[in-house]
Design a protein around this motif. Structure first.
Motif, PDB file in Angstrom:
ATOM      1  N   LEU A 179       0.862  -1.218  -0.052  1.00  0.00           N
ATOM      2  CA  LEU A 179       0.051   0.100  -0.090  1.00  0.00           C
ATOM      3  C   LEU A 179       0.880   1.230  -0.185  1.00  0.00           C
ATOM      4  O   LEU A 179       1.928   1.314   1.027  1.00  0.00           O
ATOM      5  CB  LEU A 179      -0.818  -0.050   1.196  1.00  0.00           C
ATOM      6  N   SER A 231      -7.186   4.555 -11.125  1.00  0.00           N
ATOM      7  CA  SER A 231      -6.241   3.967 -10.307  1.00  0.00           C
ATOM      8  C   SER A 231      -4.931   3.557 -11.439  1.00  0.00           C
ATOM      9  O   SER A 231      -5.350   4.011 -12.775  1.00  0.00           O
ATOM     10  CB  SER A 231      -6.382   2.704  -9.687  1.00  0.00           C
ATOM     11  N   ALA A 289       0.125  -0.385  -4.814  1.00  0.00           N
ATOM     12  CA  ALA A 289      -1.526  -0.072  -4.730  1.00  0.00           C
ATOM     13  C   ALA A 289      -1.665   0.957  -4.040  1.00  0.00           C
ATOM     14  O   ALA A 289      -1.314   1.130  -2.699  1.00  0.00           O
ATOM     15  CB  ALA A 289      -1.869  -1.551  -4.125  1.00  0.00           C
ATOM     16  N   ARG A 290      -2.205   1.877  -4.612  1.00  0.00           N
ATOM     17  CA  ARG A 290      -2.541   3.303  -3.945  1.00  0.00           C
ATOM     18  C   ARG A 290      -3.648   3.111  -2.921  1.00  0.00           C
ATOM     19  O   ARG A 290      -4.805   2.520  -3.305  1.00  0.00           O
ATOM     20  CB  ARG A 290      -2.844   4.420  -4.982  1.00  0.00           C
ATOM     21  N   ALA A 291      -3.592   3.368  -1.667  1.00  0.00           N
ATOM     22  CA  ALA A 291      -4.602   3.153  -0.639  1.00  0.00           C
ATOM     23  C   ALA A 291      -5.913   4.002  -1.161  1.00  0.00           C
ATOM     24  O   ALA A 291      -5.737   5.162  -1.482  1.00  0.00           O
ATOM     25  CB  ALA A 291      -4.160   3.616   0.524  1.00  0.00           C
ATOM     26  N   SER A 292      -6.828   3.203  -1.139  1.00  0.00           N
ATOM     27  CA  SER A 292      -8.309   4.003  -1.664  1.00  0.00           C
ATOM     28  C   SER A 292      -9.440   4.087  -0.521  1.00  0.00           C
ATOM     29  O   SER A 292     -10.341   4.537  -0.782  1.00  0.00           O
ATOM     30  CB  SER A 292      -8.691   3.078  -2.780  1.00  0.00           C
ATOM     31  N   GLN A 318      -7.485   1.393   4.660  1.00  0.00           N
ATOM     32  CA  GLN A 318      -6.004   1.364   3.620  1.00  0.00           C
ATOM     33  C   GLN A 318      -5.253   2.250   3.921  1.00  0.00           C
ATOM     34  O   GLN A 318      -4.001   1.928   4.328  1.00  0.00           O
ATOM     35  CB  GLN A 318      -6.451   1.045   2.422  1.00  0.00           C
ATOM     36  N   ARG A 319      -5.551   3.493   3.891  1.00  0.00           N
ATOM     37  CA  ARG A 319      -4.526   4.617   4.336  1.00  0.00           C
ATOM     38  C   ARG A 319      -4.261   4.443   5.868  1.00  0.00           C
ATOM     39  O   ARG A 319      -2.995   4.777   5.854  1.00  0.00           O
ATOM     40  CB  ARG A 319      -5.389   5.905   4.120  1.00  0.00           C
ATOM     41  N   ARG A 349      -3.064   1.850   6.888  1.00  0.00           N
ATOM     42  CA  ARG A 349      -2.235   0.727   6.907  1.00  0.00           C
ATOM     43  C   ARG A 349      -0.894   1.109   6.297  1.00  0.00           C
ATOM     44  O   ARG A 349       0.056   0.349   6.167  1.00  0.00           O
ATOM     45  CB  ARG A 349      -2.938  -0.416   6.346  1.00  0.00           C
ATOM     46  N   VAL A 350      -0.842   2.045   5.591  1.00  0.00           N
ATOM     47  CA  VAL A 350       0.208   2.480   4.674  1.00  0.00           C
ATOM     48  C   VAL A 350       1.271   2.678   5.592  1.00  0.00           C
ATOM     49  O   VAL A 350       1.321   3.428   6.715  1.00  0.00           O
ATOM     50  CB  VAL A 350       0.014   3.662   3.827  1.00  0.00           C
ATOM     51  N   GLN A 409       2.137  -2.367   7.309  1.00  0.00           N
ATOM     52  CA  GLN A 409       1.598  -3.460   6.766  1.00  0.00           C
ATOM     53  C   GLN A 409       1.824  -4.688   7.434  1.00  0.00           C
ATOM     54  O   GLN A 409       1.042  -5.786   7.387  1.00  0.00           O
ATOM     55  CB  GLN A 409       1.928  -3.587   5.255  1.00  0.00           C
TER      56      GLN A 409
END
Length: 131
Positions: free
Chosen positions: A10, A39, A57-60, A64-65, A67-68, A71
């Motif tokens: 991410l 994306s 993989a861009r956090a969306s 998810q953001r 966890r950038v 991970q």
């Protein structure tokens, strides 16, 4: 036989991640394809790697953001093998890669922990069999 093809990492933004992985770590940019949803499909891998690569993989989502950069819960989660530890350590340090420790020479090989631009922990490692 099956093999591990891609590992998703991410990232906040594609271009900053490409700059780090290609410019800092010396990876090859294998693919950068725009997708209809806005994306991108961005794949990088170390030079000479044939099977396994990283999907940036861009956090969306907020989940998810969050966890950038974390991970693997603060553990080393990715292991970059090299055949020339001193060369790659020096090149990466000169490119601004942040190492969290001085190189160590263990029974299993030479190793130093570094972080990517988000804080994910990696080992740069030259296994003893390659030394």
């Amino acid at each position: 036989m099956a093999h591990l093809g891609l590992i998703a990492v991410l990232v906040r933004e594609y271009d900053e991640a490409i700059d780090f992985y290609v410019g800092g770590l010396g990876f090859d940019l294998v693919e950068d394809t725009a997708r209809p949803d806005g994306s991108r499909w961005v794949v990088v891998r170390p030079p000479g790697a044939r099977e396994t690569a990283l999907l940036l993989a861009r956090a969306s989502s907020d989940e998810q953001r969050a966890r950038v950069g974390d991970q693997t819960g603060g553990r080393v989660g990715l292991f970059l093998h090299t055949e020339d530890f001193a060369r790659d350590h020096a090149r990466m340090a000169a490119a601004g890669v942040r190492f969290l420790e001085e190189p160590r020479h263990e029974a299993y090989g030479s190793v130093a922990v570094f972080v990517d631009l988000y804080g994910n922990r990696w080992d740069l490692i030259q296994p003893r069999s390659a030394e």
